[in-house]
Design a protein around this motif. Structure first.
Motif, PDB file in Angstrom:
ATOM      1  N   ARG A 162       0.817  -1.226   0.000  1.00 43.66           N
ATOM      2  CA  ARG A 162       0.000   0.000   0.000  1.00 43.66           C
ATOM      3  C   ARG A 162       0.843   1.264   0.000  1.00 43.66           C
ATOM      4  O   ARG A 162       0.311   2.356  -0.236  1.00 43.66           O
ATOM      5  CB  ARG A 162      -0.940  -0.015   1.208  1.00 43.66           C
ATOM      6  CG  ARG A 162      -2.032  -1.079   1.110  1.00 43.66           C
ATOM      7  CD  ARG A 162      -2.835  -0.930  -0.166  1.00 43.66           C
ATOM      8  NE  ARG A 162      -3.866  -1.981  -0.311  1.00 43.66           N
ATOM      9  CZ  ARG A 162      -4.652  -2.124  -1.351  1.00 43.66           C
ATOM     10  NH1 ARG A 162      -4.530  -1.293  -2.380  1.00 43.66           N
ATOM     11  NH2 ARG A 162      -5.545  -3.086  -1.401  1.00 43.66           N
ATOM     12  N   HIS A 163       2.120   1.162   0.235  1.00 44.53           N
ATOM     13  CA  HIS A 163       2.964   2.346   0.074  1.00 44.53           C
ATOM     14  C   HIS A 163       3.033   2.764  -1.388  1.00 44.53           C
ATOM     15  O   HIS A 163       3.376   3.909  -1.704  1.00 44.53           O
ATOM     16  CB  HIS A 163       4.384   2.066   0.584  1.00 44.53           C
ATOM     17  CG  HIS A 163       4.448   1.878   2.069  1.00 44.53           C
ATOM     18  ND1 HIS A 163       4.357   0.649   2.673  1.00 44.53           N
ATOM     19  CD2 HIS A 163       4.572   2.782   3.075  1.00 44.53           C
ATOM     20  CE1 HIS A 163       4.431   0.788   3.978  1.00 44.53           C
ATOM     21  NE2 HIS A 163       4.566   2.069   4.272  1.00 44.53           N
ATOM     22  N   ARG A 195      -5.451   3.457  -2.525  1.00 42.04           N
ATOM     23  CA  ARG A 195      -6.165   2.171  -2.557  1.00 42.04           C
ATOM     24  C   ARG A 195      -7.046   2.060  -3.795  1.00 42.04           C
ATOM     25  O   ARG A 195      -8.226   1.724  -3.739  1.00 42.04           O
ATOM     26  CB  ARG A 195      -6.972   1.958  -1.281  1.00 42.04           C
ATOM     27  CG  ARG A 195      -6.089   1.826  -0.041  1.00 42.04           C
ATOM     28  CD  ARG A 195      -6.874   1.519   1.203  1.00 42.04           C
ATOM     29  NE  ARG A 195      -5.984   1.256   2.332  1.00 42.04           N
ATOM     30  CZ  ARG A 195      -5.523   0.069   2.663  1.00 42.04           C
ATOM     31  NH1 ARG A 195      -5.886  -0.975   1.937  1.00 42.04           N
ATOM     32  NH2 ARG A 195      -4.715  -0.088   3.687  1.00 42.04           N
ATOM     33  N   GLN A 196      -6.420   2.322  -4.921  1.00 42.38           N
ATOM     34  CA  GLN A 196      -7.126   2.322  -6.208  1.00 42.38           C
ATOM     35  C   GLN A 196      -7.420   0.894  -6.677  1.00 42.38           C
ATOM     36  O   GLN A 196      -8.381   0.676  -7.427  1.00 42.38           O
ATOM     37  CB  GLN A 196      -6.254   3.014  -7.260  1.00 42.38           C
ATOM     38  CG  GLN A 196      -6.929   3.286  -8.586  1.00 42.38           C
ATOM     39  CD  GLN A 196      -7.856   4.493  -8.538  1.00 42.38           C
ATOM     40  OE1 GLN A 196      -7.452   5.596  -8.202  1.00 42.38           O
ATOM     41  NE2 GLN A 196      -9.133   4.262  -8.830  1.00 42.38           N
ATOM     42  N   LEU A 252     -10.255  -3.482  -9.918  1.00 46.14           N
ATOM     43  CA  LEU A 252     -10.396  -2.033  -9.714  1.00 46.14           C
ATOM     44  C   LEU A 252     -11.205  -1.785  -8.454  1.00 46.14           C
ATOM     45  O   LEU A 252     -12.284  -2.359  -8.272  1.00 46.14           O
ATOM     46  CB  LEU A 252     -11.073  -1.400 -10.937  1.00 46.14           C
ATOM     47  CG  LEU A 252     -11.156   0.122 -10.958  1.00 46.14           C
ATOM     48  CD1 LEU A 252      -9.761   0.731 -10.988  1.00 46.14           C
ATOM     49  CD2 LEU A 252     -11.967   0.581 -12.172  1.00 46.14           C
ATOM     50  N   ALA A 253     -10.685  -0.922  -7.580  1.00 45.74           N
ATOM     51  CA  ALA A 253     -11.375  -0.609  -6.322  1.00 45.74           C
ATOM     52  C   ALA A 253     -12.030   0.753  -6.354  1.00 45.74           C
ATOM     53  O   ALA A 253     -13.033   0.980  -5.671  1.00 45.74           O
ATOM     54  CB  ALA A 253     -10.396  -0.688  -5.151  1.00 45.74           C
ATOM     55  N   THR A 311      -2.356   8.868 -15.848  1.00 46.02           N
ATOM     56  CA  THR A 311      -2.324   7.993 -17.021  1.00 46.02           C
ATOM     57  C   THR A 311      -1.760   6.623 -16.668  1.00 46.02           C
ATOM     58  O   THR A 311      -2.188   5.615 -17.235  1.00 46.02           O
ATOM     59  CB  THR A 311      -1.470   8.638 -18.123  1.00 46.02           C
ATOM     60  OG1 THR A 311      -1.995   9.927 -18.427  1.00 46.02           O
ATOM     61  CG2 THR A 311      -1.465   7.786 -19.384  1.00 46.02           C
ATOM     62  N   TRP A 312      -0.789   6.562 -15.733  1.00 43.00           N
ATOM     63  CA  TRP A 312      -0.156   5.303 -15.321  1.00 43.00           C
ATOM     64  C   TRP A 312      -0.269   5.153 -13.801  1.00 43.00           C
ATOM     65  O   TRP A 312      -0.184   6.132 -13.062  1.00 43.00           O
ATOM     66  CB  TRP A 312       1.311   5.267 -15.712  1.00 43.00           C
ATOM     67  CG  TRP A 312       1.577   5.071 -17.169  1.00 43.00           C
ATOM     68  CD1 TRP A 312       1.713   6.023 -18.123  1.00 43.00           C
ATOM     69  CD2 TRP A 312       1.720   3.821 -17.838  1.00 43.00           C
ATOM     70  NE1 TRP A 312       1.937   5.475 -19.345  1.00 43.00           N
ATOM     71  CE2 TRP A 312       1.957   4.094 -19.198  1.00 43.00           C
ATOM     72  CE3 TRP A 312       1.673   2.484 -17.430  1.00 43.00           C
ATOM     73  CZ2 TRP A 312       2.138   3.095 -20.151  1.00 43.00           C
ATOM     74  CZ3 TRP A 312       1.865   1.494 -18.373  1.00 43.00           C
ATOM     75  CH2 TRP A 312       2.099   1.794 -19.718  1.00 43.00           C
ATOM     76  N   HIS A 313      -0.426   3.923 -13.381  1.00 47.91           N
ATOM     77  CA  HIS A 313      -0.354   3.559 -11.964  1.00 47.91           C
ATOM     78  C   HIS A 313       0.690   2.453 -11.821  1.00 47.91           C
ATOM     79  O   HIS A 313       0.577   1.409 -12.465  1.00 47.91           O
ATOM     80  CB  HIS A 313      -1.709   3.061 -11.450  1.00 47.91           C
ATOM     81  CG  HIS A 313      -2.769   4.115 -11.428  1.00 47.91           C
ATOM     82  ND1 HIS A 313      -3.030   4.920 -10.349  1.00 47.91           N
ATOM     83  CD2 HIS A 313      -3.629   4.513 -12.409  1.00 47.91           C
ATOM     84  CE1 HIS A 313      -4.020   5.750 -10.634  1.00 47.91           C
ATOM     85  NE2 HIS A 313      -4.398   5.522 -11.890  1.00 47.91           N
ATOM     86  N   ASN A 314       1.702   2.710 -11.003  1.00 48.00           N
ATOM     87  CA  ASN A 314       2.748   1.714 -10.759  1.00 48.00           C
ATOM     88  C   ASN A 314       2.641   1.222  -9.320  1.00 48.00           C
ATOM     89  O   ASN A 314       2.855   1.986  -8.373  1.00 48.00           O
ATOM     90  CB  ASN A 314       4.136   2.311 -10.992  1.00 48.00           C
ATOM     91  CG  ASN A 314       4.367   2.675 -12.441  1.00 48.00           C
ATOM     92  OD1 ASN A 314       4.066   1.884 -13.325  1.00 48.00           O
ATOM     93  ND2 ASN A 314       4.882   3.870 -12.681  1.00 48.00           N
ATOM     94  N   ILE A 315       2.301  -0.036  -9.173  1.00 44.21           N
ATOM     95  CA  ILE A 315       2.134  -0.611  -7.839  1.00 44.21           C
ATOM     96  C   ILE A 315       3.067  -1.813  -7.698  1.00 44.21           C
ATOM     97  O   ILE A 315       3.544  -2.371  -8.677  1.00 44.21           O
ATOM     98  CB  ILE A 315       0.674  -1.028  -7.577  1.00 44.21           C
ATOM     99  CG1 ILE A 315       0.255  -2.138  -8.563  1.00 44.21           C
ATOM    100  CG2 ILE A 315      -0.261   0.164  -7.648  1.00 44.21           C
ATOM    101  CD1 ILE A 315      -1.116  -2.711  -8.274  1.00 44.21           C
TER     102      ILE A 315
END
Length: 497
Positions: free
Chosen positions: A352-353, A358-359, A371-372, A381-385
């Motif tokens: 979660r860092h 919390r997407q 998807l949350a 545009t981008w999500h890096n997890i």
């Protein structure tokens, strides 16, 4: 050395004359030697030692007893002390140390001793010395004249006995009966030659090595013992068979002379769990015969399974999702597997860092990412997890993978006018005359795969028209619209007004 010395002096004077007296002068007169005043007899007053002083120079004279006047010139004479054998031989430099290589042939010189005799070497045999061995046979002999000690027994082995004590005697009078003697000792040490090969203490060794042993870390030790010493006992170790993939190497511990087995490459229990190595120990120095000395042994290595973290099928995953995707939409699936033989089950989670909003969510068992919360491409545009895979059996075994999620655009933004426009028009303007150019912008991404066109329409005023810069406008693009008011003023600068 004399206990008594007697000399008689003669003179041409009438010895019956009672008016004469003999006097003595020179070295030792009155202390060592004395003269009879009446007869001229000379006596030694103490014991004489030739080794202290071999001769004395004296003068004698006859004088008148009454007047002390000389009756004749003084006479000089020399007293020489004759040598007797009163000094034994002595080894001034003893005791001696000598050395000779082991296995030396008979007659090999070891060392030389020297004795001295204080007696006169040119008078008789008092200083004539003869050498012999009292102790040390049958191993050594000595030349009776030169005093050179030599090897007398072949095949003397340092590994059986290293030191020998030899007692040497020197006897004067040429060794004959009645001569005096002296002794000394010689410690003879056999020096090492490389006459023993290395020998492993075991015909085979067995080591169990964990597969997580680090590169360069020792996995076991072997020892080839050598009865020799020093450089002759040093060996190098090498692997000659059983290591086709060049996983191991063996090096020599300079202090203990052990062979240390280390890793050149990481072990993998799952791909190979047993090795059978053939190792050779070879002397650094050639043997006494010139042939190499070596021995070999077998090392059996059992690779022990270590609990390793799970392994993702990819180090980085890339997924795509439209920004209007519904909540709980499955975006993609990550997969990790425990490579260990126990095959522990895996639990997935999101760090979660890397997802503070919390997407997204991930299913703990199957790794499906859903998807949350709603997405907005125009915001991100981008999500890096980062996702983690943890063994259920051992929670300390964790692996991580990067998931890059690209948000795809949809046409969810109406065009926008940057401002309200104000145009000026002369009342005598002609039809078709350009009064003002207006524009609108759309936040949606034309590079996302959509073709966005803008249809500008004039509302509520049939006296004016707007010319579009696009010829074909798909009707599907018309659903997002925006409006702007264009205020018209008559031109106040025209002369006709």
């Amino acid at each position: 050395m004399y206990d008594f010395l007697y000399l008689q002096l003669h003179t041409d004077l009438d010895v019956g004359n009672k008016n004469i007296r003999y006097v003595l002068a020179g070295e030792g007169a009155g202390t060592i030697f004395a003269i009879n005043e009446l007869t001229g007899d000379i006596h030694a007053m103490k014991r004489l030692d030739r080794e202290e002083k071999a001769e004395y120079t004296l003068t004698a004279q006859v004088i008148n007893r009454d007047t002390n006047e000389p009756l004749e010139p003084p006479s000089e004479f020399i007293i020489k002390v004759q040598d007797i054998n009163d000094n034994p031989p002595q080894f001034i430099e003893g005791p001696y140390q000598g050395s000779v290589p082991e296995m030396s042939p008979v007659g090999t010189s070891v060392t030389r001793v020297t004795a001295t005799d204080a007696d006169d070497p040119v008078y008789g045999n008092s200083a004539k010395l003869v050498y012999s061995i009292l102790e040390g046979q049958p191993y050594f002999s000595i030349d009776q004249n030169t005093a050179i000690i030599k090897v007398a027994l072949a095949g003397m082995d340092r590994e059986m006995r290293e030191d020998y004590l030899v007692v040497i005697q020197a006897k004067d009078m040429g060794g004959h009966m009645g001569g005096l003697s002296g002794t000394t000792t010689v410690t003879v040490t056999l020096t090492d030659i490389n006459d023993n090969p290395p020998k492993f203490s075991k015909g085979s060794y067995e080591f169990t090595i964990s597969e997580d042993l680090g590169i360069g870390k020792p996995g076991g030790r072997v020892k080839a013992n050598d009865r020799d010493i020093g450089e002759n006992a040093k060996s190098t170790y090498s692997i000659i068979a059983g290591d086709e993939k060049d996983v191991f190497e063996i090096v020599t511990d300079s202090q203990t002379q052990e062979g240390i087995l280390t890793l050149k490459k990481a072990l993998d229990f799952e791909s190979k769990y047993f090795y059978n190595l053939t190792v050779v120990a070879t002397n650094i120095r050639p043997s006494a015969t010139g042939a190499p000395f070596m021995d070999q042994t077998t090392i059996k290595i059992i690779v022990e399974d270590a609990d390793e973290p799970p392994v993702f099928t990819k180090s980085t995953y890339v997924f795509e999702v439209h920004e209007n995707a519904a909540i709980n939409t499955v975006i993609g699936t990550v997969t990790a597997r425990d490579q260990d033989a126990t095959r522990s089950l895996i639990r997935y989670s999101i760090d979660r860092h890397t997802d503070l909003e919390r997407q997204f969510n991930i299913h703990v068992d199957d790794g499906k990412i859903t998807l949350a919360k709603p997405l907005d491409r125009e915001t991100d545009t981008w999500h890096n997890i980062t996702v983690t895979a943890t063994e259920i059996r051992n929670h300390s075994q964790i692996s991580r993978a990067i998931v890059a999620i690209r948000v795809l655009d949809i046409n969810d933004n109406a065009p926008e006018f940057p401002t309200e426009y104000e145009a000026f028009l002369c009342e005598n303007g002609k039809p078709g005359q350009v009064i003002q150019t207006i524009s609108a912008v759309d936040r949606d991404n034309p590079a996302q795969g959509h073709t966005f066109h803008y249809r500008l329409e004039m509302l509520n005023n049939p006296n004016f028209t707007i010319k579009n810069n696009l010829e074909t406008i798909p009707s599907a693009s018309w659903r997002n619209t925006t409006r702007s008011v264009v205020r018209n003023r008559k031109c106040t600068c025209c002369p006709s007004w």
